[in-house]
Each structure stands twice: as structure tokens, then as C-alpha cells.
Design a protein around this motif. Structure first.
Motif, PDB file in Angstrom:
ATOM      1  N   THR A  79      24.701 -46.290  30.349  1.00 25.55           N
ATOM      2  CA  THR A  79      24.918 -46.869  29.026  1.00 25.55           C
ATOM      3  C   THR A  79      24.758 -48.377  29.107  1.00 25.55           C
ATOM      4  O   THR A  79      25.297 -49.018  30.007  1.00 25.55           O
ATOM      5  CB  THR A  79      26.324 -46.519  28.515  1.00 25.55           C
ATOM      6  N   ASN A 133      24.210 -52.171  26.582  1.00 24.81           N
ATOM      7  CA  ASN A 133      24.408 -52.807  25.287  1.00 24.81           C
ATOM      8  C   ASN A 133      23.075 -53.423  24.873  1.00 24.81           C
ATOM      9  O   ASN A 133      22.599 -54.365  25.489  1.00 24.81           O
ATOM     10  CB  ASN A 133      25.498 -53.871  25.381  1.00 24.81           C
ATOM     11  N   GLU A 158      25.562 -50.030  21.559  1.00 25.25           N
ATOM     12  CA  GLU A 158      25.763 -49.393  22.852  1.00 25.25           C
ATOM     13  C   GLU A 158      25.055 -48.053  22.874  1.00 25.25           C
ATOM     14  O   GLU A 158      25.322 -47.162  22.061  1.00 25.25           O
ATOM     15  CB  GLU A 158      27.255 -49.198  23.107  1.00 25.25           C
ATOM     16  N   THR A 159      24.114 -47.901  23.795  1.00 26.36           N
ATOM     17  CA  THR A 159      23.296 -46.698  23.866  1.00 26.36           C
ATOM     18  C   THR A 159      22.927 -46.407  25.312  1.00 26.36           C
ATOM     19  O   THR A 159      23.042 -47.266  26.180  1.00 26.36           O
ATOM     20  CB  THR A 159      22.028 -46.847  23.010  1.00 26.36           C
TER      21      THR A 159
END
Length: 94
Positions: free
Chosen positions: A29, A31, A36-37
Motif C-alpha cells: 500500500t 500514498n 491510499e491505494t
């Protein structure tokens, strides 16, 4: 020029496979632009936005041909978009 349609089709298939893998696997994960992905979603989002537009452009420019590869790639892109909408639970209609 005849290989461009096959390249778009292969890219569409790769994006569909990446989408399916991203749905079932966990990745790092990060930013990204305040969002946030997982890292795999960034190229998928870029491809899902650009590839259908390129396919529509080629279909509209090459009206003399049948364009079956472009149409097939566009359908695969729509399937990818559908999976992304389902995964992120986006509500397009209230």
C-alpha cells in the motif's frame, strides 16, 4: 499499422488479468496523490482510462475496416471497468 489493433487487444487482456489479480491478491500500500491505494492499481487505473479512448479513436478513424480487434479490446476494457466498479463499490447512480 496492422499490428496496432493486436497490441491494443493484448494490452486490454493484460489489464483484465491485472485487475483480476489485484482483486484477489494483496500488494504493498502506498500514498498516491493523497489517496491510499495498492501499488498495482495505479497502472490499472491509467490503462482503464486511456485504452478505451484509444480503441474508440481507432474505431472512429478506421471506418473502412471491420475493426473486430478494436471492438473486442473495447469489450474487454468494459469488463475491466465493471470489475473495478464492483471491487471499489462505486455507486454511479444514487
Amino acid at each position: 499499422m496492422s499490428s496496432k489493433n493486436k497490441i491494443y487487444l493484448i494490452l486490454s487482456i493484460v489489464v483484465l488479468l491485472m485487475t483480476i489479480v489485484a482483486i484477489f491478491q494483496n500488494f504493498e500500500t502506498i500514498n498516491f496523490i493523497g489517496f491510499e491505494t495498492e501499488i498495482i492499481w495505479i497502472p490499472i487505473w491509467i490503462a482503464v482510462v486511456i485504452l478505451p479512448l484509444l480503441n474508440l479513436y481507432e474505431i472512429s478513424i478506421n471506418t473502412d475496416d471491420y475493426n473486430k480487434y478494436y471492438w473486442l479490446a473495447l469489450i474487454i476494457n468494459l469488463i475491466s471497468i465493471f470489475y473495478i466498479i464492483r471491487y471499489f463499490k462505486l455507486e454511479l447512480l444514487p
